[in-house]
Design a protein around this motif. Structure first.
Motif, PDB file in Angstrom:
ATOM      1  N   ARG A 241      -4.415  -1.339 -16.490  1.00  0.00           N
ATOM      2  CA  ARG A 241      -4.096   0.028 -16.084  1.00  0.00           C
ATOM      3  C   ARG A 241      -2.582   0.202 -16.139  1.00  0.00           C
ATOM      4  NH1 ARG A 241      -6.761   0.953 -10.340  1.00  0.00           N
ATOM      5  NH2 ARG A 241      -5.643  -1.012 -10.024  1.00  0.00           N
ATOM      6  N   VAL A 242      -2.142   1.284 -16.746  1.00  0.00           N
ATOM      7  CA  VAL A 242      -0.722   1.594 -16.837  1.00  0.00           C
ATOM      8  C   VAL A 242      -0.524   3.030 -16.350  1.00  0.00           C
ATOM      9  CG1 VAL A 242       1.308   1.727 -18.318  1.00  0.00           C
ATOM     10  CG2 VAL A 242      -0.487   0.044 -18.826  1.00  0.00           C
ATOM     11  N   MET A 243       0.307   3.194 -15.334  1.00  0.00           N
ATOM     12  CA  MET A 243       0.584   4.528 -14.808  1.00  0.00           C
ATOM     13  C   MET A 243       2.038   4.889 -15.063  1.00  0.00           C
ATOM     14  SD  MET A 243       0.355   6.147 -10.938  1.00  0.00           S
ATOM     15  CE  MET A 243       1.850   5.326 -10.381  1.00  0.00           C
ATOM     16  N   ALA A 244       2.236   6.052 -15.649  1.00  0.00           N
ATOM     17  CA  ALA A 244       3.581   6.617 -15.814  1.00  0.00           C
ATOM     18  C   ALA A 244       3.708   7.796 -14.866  1.00  0.00           C
ATOM     19  CB  ALA A 244       3.797   7.054 -17.256  1.00  0.00           C
ATOM     20  N   ALA A 245       4.818   7.885 -14.146  1.00  0.00           N
ATOM     21  CA  ALA A 245       5.003   8.954 -13.153  1.00  0.00           C
ATOM     22  C   ALA A 245       6.427   9.489 -13.237  1.00  0.00           C
ATOM     23  CB  ALA A 245       4.715   8.435 -11.747  1.00  0.00           C
ATOM     24  N   TYR A 246       6.538  10.827 -13.271  1.00  0.00           N
ATOM     25  CA  TYR A 246       7.830  11.500 -13.368  1.00  0.00           C
ATOM     26  C   TYR A 246       7.840  12.713 -12.436  1.00  0.00           C
ATOM     27  CZ  TYR A 246       8.982   8.972 -17.710  1.00  0.00           C
ATOM     28  OH  TYR A 246       9.259   8.010 -18.647  1.00  0.00           O
ATOM     29  N   THR A 247       9.031  13.078 -11.986  1.00  0.00           N
ATOM     30  CA  THR A 247       9.171  14.359 -11.280  1.00  0.00           C
ATOM     31  C   THR A 247       9.441  15.486 -12.271  1.00  0.00           C
ATOM     32  OG1 THR A 247      11.518  13.858 -10.915  1.00  0.00           O
ATOM     33  CG2 THR A 247       9.973  13.304  -9.135  1.00  0.00           C
TER      34      THR A 247
ATOM     35  N   VAL B 187      16.245   3.426 -12.221  1.00  0.00           N
ATOM     36  CA  VAL B 187      16.793   2.068 -12.332  1.00  0.00           C
ATOM     37  C   VAL B 187      16.614   1.365 -10.998  1.00  0.00           C
ATOM     38  CG1 VAL B 187      18.847   0.686 -12.767  1.00  0.00           C
ATOM     39  CG2 VAL B 187      18.464   2.790 -14.071  1.00  0.00           C
ATOM     40  N   HIS B 188      16.088   0.139 -11.062  1.00  0.00           N
ATOM     41  CA  HIS B 188      15.927  -0.689  -9.865  1.00  0.00           C
ATOM     42  C   HIS B 188      16.458  -2.085 -10.161  1.00  0.00           C
ATOM     43  CE1 HIS B 188      13.859  -3.374  -6.995  1.00  0.00           C
ATOM     44  NE2 HIS B 188      13.946  -2.336  -6.161  1.00  0.00           N
ATOM     45  N   ALA B 189      17.419  -2.521  -9.377  1.00  0.00           N
ATOM     46  CA  ALA B 189      18.049  -3.836  -9.537  1.00  0.00           C
ATOM     47  C   ALA B 189      18.579  -4.024 -10.956  1.00  0.00           C
ATOM     48  CB  ALA B 189      17.064  -4.942  -9.186  1.00  0.00           C
ATOM     49  N   GLY B 190      19.093  -2.954 -11.528  1.00  0.00           N
ATOM     50  CA  GLY B 190      19.724  -3.027 -12.845  1.00  0.00           C
ATOM     51  C   GLY B 190      18.778  -2.916 -14.017  1.00  0.00           C
ATOM     52  N   ASP B 191      17.467  -2.813 -13.772  1.00  0.00           N
ATOM     53  CA  ASP B 191      16.479  -2.730 -14.846  1.00  0.00           C
ATOM     54  C   ASP B 191      15.703  -1.421 -14.755  1.00  0.00           C
ATOM     55  OD1 ASP B 191      16.921  -5.179 -16.164  1.00  0.00           O
ATOM     56  OD2 ASP B 191      15.816  -6.251 -14.596  1.00  0.00           O
ATOM     57  N   PRO B 192      15.097  -0.992 -15.879  1.00  0.00           N
ATOM     58  CA  PRO B 192      14.237   0.199 -15.817  1.00  0.00           C
ATOM     59  C   PRO B 192      13.126   0.003 -14.797  1.00  0.00           C
ATOM     60  CG  PRO B 192      14.666  -0.445 -18.093  1.00  0.00           C
ATOM     61  CD  PRO B 192      15.204  -1.551 -17.241  1.00  0.00           C
ATOM     62  N   ALA B 193      12.691   1.076 -14.176  1.00  0.00           N
ATOM     63  CA  ALA B 193      11.698   1.020 -13.100  1.00  0.00           C
ATOM     64  C   ALA B 193      10.307   0.766 -13.675  1.00  0.00           C
ATOM     65  CB  ALA B 193      11.728   2.315 -12.299  1.00  0.00           C
ATOM     66  N   ILE B 194      10.047  -0.497 -14.004  1.00  0.00           N
ATOM     67  CA  ILE B 194       8.747  -0.953 -14.514  1.00  0.00           C
ATOM     68  C   ILE B 194       8.274  -2.052 -13.581  1.00  0.00           C
ATOM     69  CG2 ILE B 194       7.532  -1.963 -16.478  1.00  0.00           C
ATOM     70  CD1 ILE B 194       9.889  -0.943 -18.239  1.00  0.00           C
ATOM     71  N   PHE B 195       7.100  -1.876 -12.996  1.00  0.00           N
ATOM     72  CA  PHE B 195       6.653  -2.788 -11.955  1.00  0.00           C
ATOM     73  C   PHE B 195       5.208  -3.217 -12.183  1.00  0.00           C
ATOM     74  CE2 PHE B 195       9.524   0.394 -10.084  1.00  0.00           C
ATOM     75  CZ  PHE B 195      10.613  -0.427  -9.796  1.00  0.00           C
ATOM     76  N   GLU B 196       4.898  -4.437 -11.717  1.00  0.00           N
ATOM     77  CA  GLU B 196       3.530  -4.933 -11.729  1.00  0.00           C
ATOM     78  C   GLU B 196       2.894  -4.704 -10.367  1.00  0.00           C
ATOM     79  OE1 GLU B 196       0.983  -8.985 -12.837  1.00  0.00           O
ATOM     80  OE2 GLU B 196       3.166  -9.067 -12.639  1.00  0.00           O
ATOM     81  N   MET B 197       1.718  -4.144 -10.373  1.00  0.00           N
ATOM     82  CA  MET B 197       0.903  -3.884  -9.183  1.00  0.00           C
ATOM     83  C   MET B 197       1.403  -2.697  -8.354  1.00  0.00           C
ATOM     84  SD  MET B 197      -1.576  -6.122  -9.345  1.00  0.00           S
ATOM     85  CE  MET B 197      -2.278  -6.210  -7.714  1.00  0.00           C
ATOM     86  N   GLN B 198       2.653  -2.761  -7.875  1.00  0.00           N
ATOM     87  CA  GLN B 198       3.167  -1.666  -7.061  1.00  0.00           C
ATOM     88  C   GLN B 198       4.689  -1.637  -7.115  1.00  0.00           C
ATOM     89  OE1 GLN B 198       1.718  -2.452  -3.099  1.00  0.00           O
ATOM     90  NE2 GLN B 198       3.335  -3.916  -2.639  1.00  0.00           N
ATOM     91  N   ALA B 199       5.236  -0.454  -6.816  1.00  0.00           N
ATOM     92  CA  ALA B 199       6.689  -0.275  -6.835  1.00  0.00           C
ATOM     93  C   ALA B 199       7.271  -0.641  -5.468  1.00  0.00           C
ATOM     94  CB  ALA B 199       7.031   1.170  -7.181  1.00  0.00           C
ATOM     95  N   PRO B 200       8.549  -1.003  -5.408  1.00  0.00           N
ATOM     96  CA  PRO B 200       9.198  -1.258  -4.117  1.00  0.00           C
ATOM     97  C   PRO B 200       9.213   0.013  -3.264  1.00  0.00           C
ATOM     98  CG  PRO B 200      10.518  -2.118  -5.939  1.00  0.00           C
ATOM     99  CD  PRO B 200       9.441  -1.281  -6.551  1.00  0.00           C
ATOM    100  N   GLY B 201       9.336  -0.155  -1.965  1.00  0.00           N
ATOM    101  CA  GLY B 201       9.357   0.979  -1.057  1.00  0.00           C
ATOM    102  C   GLY B 201      10.567   1.869  -1.275  1.00  0.00           C
ATOM    103  N   ASP B 202      10.476   3.094  -0.738  1.00  0.00           N
ATOM    104  CA  ASP B 202      11.546   4.074  -0.937  1.00  0.00           C
ATOM    105  C   ASP B 202      12.878   3.608  -0.365  1.00  0.00           C
ATOM    106  OD1 ASP B 202       9.628   5.599  -2.108  1.00  0.00           O
ATOM    107  OD2 ASP B 202       9.328   6.944  -0.404  1.00  0.00           O
ATOM    108  N   THR B 203      12.847   2.780   0.684  1.00  0.00           N
ATOM    109  CA  THR B 203      14.085   2.333   1.330  1.00  0.00           C
ATOM    110  C   THR B 203      14.611   1.022   0.753  1.00  0.00           C
ATOM    111  OG1 THR B 203      12.814   1.177   3.048  1.00  0.00           O
ATOM    112  CG2 THR B 203      13.437   3.477   3.475  1.00  0.00           C
ATOM    113  N   ASP B 204      13.963   0.513  -0.289  1.00  0.00           N
ATOM    114  CA  ASP B 204      14.413  -0.749  -0.890  1.00  0.00           C
ATOM    115  C   ASP B 204      15.826  -0.577  -1.438  1.00  0.00           C
ATOM    116  OD1 ASP B 204      14.694  -2.718  -3.290  1.00  0.00           O
ATOM    117  OD2 ASP B 204      12.962  -3.459  -2.189  1.00  0.00           O
ATOM    118  N   SER B 205      16.674  -1.560  -1.168  1.00  0.00           N
ATOM    119  CA  SER B 205      18.084  -1.466  -1.571  1.00  0.00           C
ATOM    120  C   SER B 205      18.291  -1.590  -3.073  1.00  0.00           C
ATOM    121  CB  SER B 205      18.889  -2.560  -0.864  1.00  0.00           C
ATOM    122  OG  SER B 205      18.410  -3.862  -1.226  1.00  0.00           O
TER     123      SER B 205
END
Length: 293
Positions: free
Chosen positions: A63-69, A16-34
């Motif tokens: 292009r759609v990338m899905a990534a999980y640990t 979850v990022h900013a209250g929404d599922p982690a779905i991003f265009e182009m690139q994801a926010p950095g690891d330290t993003d609040s």
């Protein structure tokens, strides 16, 4: 459109990022993003590129990338994404553009991230071809819109893509699972001077059009093509914007053609455009004197 469509899939295990599922265009926010709320995987990142293509081989890519640990979360997410974007149409009513995405290939991407303790991330990149279906209008007389209107009158249960958004306002359409079940698109290949002799009042043009029929069923698509071709063959014409005729000179169906890239039916014929009459100078008064004998 793409973001909302992915979000509607309800993929499990997304961060979850900013209250929404982690779905991003182009690139994801950095690891330290609040904006991150707890874990930062899984996530989906997409990248849509649309380009002009005069030959209409491919109009772009997605292009759609899905990534999980958690590797067990990845396969069901990939299956949902592939199904959701394979032969799926998206319409932007404001831009007057419809695009179709078709799955091309998938590639695994596994990386290790982190500082002192490496964390392995399991990912898959899905590649899709994108075909554009713009709702263009050609002036001063529009053979494309005229043929599309004729087909709409003959096939009221088919979505004519040239009209833009489907009547129910849904921007996403998939053949066989959406209503209506099938769609038709008309595009212009070329306009050249007509073979009919032009006159002072009318100029003739030859237009070559392609009709695309998209359906989940080959039999249904073939039936729609047959209905259209029989109607046009019998009438030998269809009405233009102003009611004047488009005379059909040649028509052929290529069953092996791609409905997205090529279109299955070619229609060629001629239509006339009335010339704008120019104002003329009034005739001077002519005096005639009778001769004397």
């Amino acid at each position: 459109m793409i973001h909302d469509h992915i979000k509607s899939l309800g993929l499990q295990g997304l961060a979850v990022h900013a209250g929404d599922p982690a779905i991003f265009e182009m690139q994801a926010p950095g690891d330290t993003d609040s904006g991150w709320e707890g874990v930062q995987y899984g996530r989906v990142i997409y990248d849509l590129l649309i380009q002009d293509d005069a030959d209409r081989k491919v109009s772009g890519s997605l292009r759609v990338m899905a990534a999980y640990t958690d590797i067990d979360m990845l396969p069901p997410a990939v299956r949902k994404l592939q199904e959701a974007f394979d032969t799926t149409f998206f319409t932007d009513g404001e831009e007057g553009l419809t695009i179709a995405t078709t799955w091309q290939k998938s590639e695994p991407v596994n990386v290790k991230i982190g500082g002192g303790t490496d964390m392995e991330v399991f990912g898959t990149i899905l590649y899709f071809d994108v075909y554009a279906f713009p709702a263009k209008r050609y002036v001063p007389m529009d053979a494309v819109a005229s043929l599309a209107a004729y087909i709409r009158s003959r096939c009221p249960d088919v979505w004519v893509i040239n009209d833009g958004m489907i009547e129910d306002g849904n921007p996403v359409w998939k053949p066989g699972t959406s209503v209506p079940e099938s769609a038709v698109y008309v595009r212009l290949e070329q306009i050249t001077p007509g073979s009919f002799p032009s006159t002072h009042a009318c100029t003739w043009y030859t237009a070559r059009l392609w009709v695309h029929v998209i359906s989940a069923s080959y039999d249904i698509a073939n039936q729609i093509l047959t209905d259209i071709s029989y109607a046009l063959s019998e009438a030998e014409r269809f009405p233009m914007d102003d009611g004047s005729p488009f005379f059909i000179g040649q028509m052929q169906i290529g069953q092996g053609n791609s409905p997205l890239r090529d279109g299955q039916m070619q229609v060629q014929g001629q239509y006339g455009i009335l010339r704008e009459m120019q104002d003329t100078q009034p005739m001077n008064i002519i005096n005639m004197n009778e001769g004397r004998g």
